[in-house]
Design a protein around this motif. Structure first.
Motif, PDB file in Angstrom:
ATOM      1  N   ARG A   1      78.856  15.217  19.576  1.00 50.08           N
ATOM      2  CA  ARG A   1      78.835  13.809  18.676  1.00 50.08           C
ATOM      3  C   ARG A   1      80.101  12.637  18.382  1.00 50.08           C
ATOM      4  O   ARG A   1      80.969  12.854  18.759  1.00 50.08           O
ATOM      5  N   TYR A   2      79.253  11.427  17.624  1.00 53.04           N
ATOM      6  CA  TYR A   2      79.882  10.475  18.349  1.00 53.04           C
ATOM      7  C   TYR A   2      79.687   9.803  16.570  1.00 53.04           C
ATOM      8  O   TYR A   2      78.958   9.229  15.933  1.00 53.04           O
TER       9      TYR A   2
ATOM     10  N   TYR B   1      73.040  10.397  17.202  1.00 48.07           N
ATOM     11  CA  TYR B   1      73.881  10.531  18.197  1.00 48.07           C
ATOM     12  C   TYR B   1      75.465  10.930  17.038  1.00 48.07           C
ATOM     13  O   TYR B   1      76.527  11.897  17.117  1.00 48.07           O
ATOM     14  N   THR B   2      75.396  10.348  15.730  1.00 42.49           N
ATOM     15  CA  THR B   2      76.322  10.157  14.490  1.00 42.49           C
ATOM     16  C   THR B   2      76.396  11.746  13.938  1.00 42.49           C
ATOM     17  O   THR B   2      76.482  11.978  12.639  1.00 42.49           O
ATOM     18  N   SER B   3      74.932  11.933  13.920  1.00 41.49           N
ATOM     19  CA  SER B   3      74.782  13.874  13.283  1.00 41.49           C
ATOM     20  C   SER B   3      74.724  14.671  13.230  1.00 41.49           C
ATOM     21  O   SER B   3      75.698  15.002  13.904  1.00 41.49           O
ATOM     22  N   ASP B   4      75.004  15.739  12.869  1.00 47.40           N
ATOM     23  CA  ASP B   4      75.225  17.034  12.171  1.00 47.40           C
ATOM     24  C   ASP B   4      74.713  17.827  13.728  1.00 47.40           C
ATOM     25  O   ASP B   4      75.068  18.743  13.964  1.00 47.40           O
ATOM     26  N   ASN B   5      73.937  17.142  13.990  1.00 50.62           N
ATOM     27  CA  ASN B   5      72.645  17.946  15.102  1.00 50.62           C
ATOM     28  C   ASN B   5      72.413  16.684  16.469  1.00 50.62           C
ATOM     29  O   ASN B   5      71.409  16.325  16.221  1.00 50.62           O
ATOM     30  N   PRO B   6      73.522  16.933  16.906  1.00 48.13           N
ATOM     31  CA  PRO B   6      73.195  15.521  18.515  1.00 48.13           C
ATOM     32  C   PRO B   6      71.810  15.731  19.132  1.00 48.13           C
ATOM     33  O   PRO B   6      71.590  17.363  19.295  1.00 48.13           O
TER      34      PRO B   6
END
Length: 387
Positions: A149-150, A138-143
Motif C-alpha cells: 500500500r502506498y 494503490y492507496t486503498s486497503d486492497n492494493p
C-alpha cells in the motif's frame, strides 16, 4: 559482410564475451535506454481542453474516474503495473485512458495531428492533463494483486486522456461470428481509413509528427545508442538505423557463437534489401492495427437488407509516426485475431477468412507494397524482431 562477433565488438568493444554482452544488453542496461526528458516529450501544448460546447457532458472529475476501479466499466482489468494505457468508461459517454508514462502525451499529439484530416475516424479528444491521483487503488486497503500500500505522495503523477466512448465492439470480439459479406464491408471501410491516413502529404522525413524522434520503444530501431531514434531526414539514414538495430538485436537474440547460415544470409543482404525497396516515401502509419484496436460502431440497420452495418474507428494512436510506405503493409499482413486454443489440432486449423482481411484492407493502399511487406515480415520473424 558482418559476422556476429564483428557486431558484438562494434557495440561493446573488443574485450567482452558474447555471454557478457548478452547479459548487459538484456538485463543490466534495461533501465538505461534513452528516454526523452519531459520538456522534449512533445511539441504540442499540454494540457489540452476542447471547447466546452463540443463536450457531450461535463468533464469527469478525478473522483468520477477513481470510482470506476473494479467495476464492469474498467475496460482493462488485465493490465499490470501502474496502469500503462489503462482505460475506464466514465459517466457513460467518456473513455478515460491513463498512465504514469509519457505515452499519453504522444498519443494526444498524434490524435490532434490526425484531427486535421476529418476523413480518418478516431475517437474525439476532449481533454488531456496531468494530475496526482490513484485510479488503480494503490492507496486503498486492497492494493492491486496484493501488493504494498502506498500514500498518494508516493505514487507518480498520472497523465489522462479524456476521449469519446465508442459504443460497439472490437473487431477481435466480432470477427469469427461475422458473415463473410460483413467482414468484407468492414475491411473495405478500414482500407478507406488507411487511404485517408496515407494521403496526408509527406513531410520528407521519418519520425513522429512535427519532426520528432520515434518512440524509444520502436523495436526495429533500438540499439545501444544513448540518443533519440531519429528523426531521419533521408531514407538512407533510416536504412542505416534499421540495419544497425537488426544486426545488434539478432546478434544478441541467442548465445550461439555465430549466426545460422540462414540468418547470416539475411544479415549479409539486409542493407541492400532496405535500400532497394520500391516504396520508400514517408507515410503516416498507425503500426499497431491489431484487431483489438479496430472498433466497430453500429449503424442503424439498413431497411433494405436488414443487416447490421458499422462505422470503423481506429483507436490507440501512441505509436503512429511517419514510416516508409511498406511498414503499414507489413503490419496489415501480420495481423490476425487472437483466439483461445483448446487443442493442438485446433491450433493447426487456419484462421477464418484472413484472406478477406488482407485483400480488402490492402485496397486502401495505392499501390500495396506487397513484395517489400512480405519480405520484411519474414526477415523480422526470422531475426525475432518486433515493429
Amino acid at each position: 559482410m558482418p559476422r556476429k562477433s564483428d557486431v558484438i565488438r562494434k557495440w561493446f568493444g573488443n574485450n567482452i564475451s558474447l555471454e557478457e554482452a548478452f547479459r548487459k544488453y538484456h538485463i543490466l542496461e534495461t533501465d538505461d535506454a534513452y528516454e526523452a526528458p519531459f520538456e522534449d516529450c512533445i511539441k504540442t501544448s499540454w494540457p489540452y481542453y476542447a471547447p466546452a460546447d463540443s463536450l457531450p457532458a461535463s468533464l469527469p472529475t478525478i473522483t468520477d474516474i477513481e470510482k470506476v476501479r473494479g467495476t464492469d466499466n474498467d475496460l482493462t482489468k488485465h493490465k499490470c503495473g501502474l496502469g500503462d494505457g489503462s482505460v475506464y468508461r466514465v459517466n457513460e459517454v467518456f473513455a478515460v485512458k491513463f498512465s504514469p508514462t509519457k505515452t499519453m502525451m504522444r498519443e494526444m499529439e498524434n490524435m490532434l495531428f490526425i484531427k486535421r484530416n476529418p476523413n480518418v475516424r478516431i475517437p474525439k479528444l476532449f481533454a488531456a492533463y496531468t494530475q496526482r491521483a490513484d485510479p488503480l487503488g494503490y492507496t486503498s486497503d486492497n492494493p492491486p494483486r496484493g501488493g504494498p500500500r502506498y500514500t498518494l505522495d508516493q505514487l507518480p503523477p498520472y497523465h489522462f486522456l479524456v476521449m469519446e466512448y465508442i459504443e460497439g465492439s472490437t473487431l477481435q470480439e466480432k470477427w469469427e461470428e461475422m458473415e463473410q459479406d460483413d467482414k468484407k464491408n468492414v475491411c473495405i471501410k478500414l482500407g478507406e481509413q488507411l487511404r485517408s491516413l496515407r494521403s496526408i502529404p509527406s513531410p520528407g522525413y521519418y519520425g513522429r509528427a512535427h519532426h520528432q524522434p520515434f518512440l524509444e520503444t520502436a523495436g526495429f530501431l533500438m540499439t545501444r545508442e544513448q540518443e533519440p531514434l531519429g528523426p531521419y531526414d533521408t531514407y538512407g539514414d533510416m536504412v542505416i538505423a534499421m540495419a544497425d538495430a537488426a544486426e545488434l538485436q539478432s546478434a544478441l537474440g541467442t548465445l550461439e557463437p555465430e549466426w545460422s547460415p540462414k540468418k547470416q544470409l539475411i544479415i549479409d543482404h539486409l542493407r541492400n534489401a532496405y535500400t532497394t525497396c520500391e516504396y520508400t516515401e514517408a507515410k503516416f502509419t498507425h503500426t499497431d492495427l491489431k484487431f483489438d484496436n479496430i472498433m466497430l460502431e453500429p449503424i442503424i440497420a439498413s431497411q433494405e437488407h436488414g443487416k447490421q452495418e458499422y462505422k470503423v474507428v481506429i483507436i490507440d494512436w501512441t505509436r503512429a509516426a511517419w514510416y516508409p510506405a511498406w511498414v503499414e503493409a507489413m503490419d496489415v499482413l501480420s495481423q490476425r485475431p487472437d483466439r483461445t486454443i483448446k487443442s493442438f489440432a485446433e491450433e493447426l486449423q487456419p484462421l477464418p477468412d484472413m484472406d478477406i482481411f488482407r485483400y480488402y484492407v490492402a485496397q486502401g493502399f495505392e499501390p500495396f507494397p506487397h513484395k517489400d511487406a512480405v519480405y520484411f515480415s519474414q526477415v523480422m520473424e526470422e531475426l525475432c524482431m518486433i515493429l
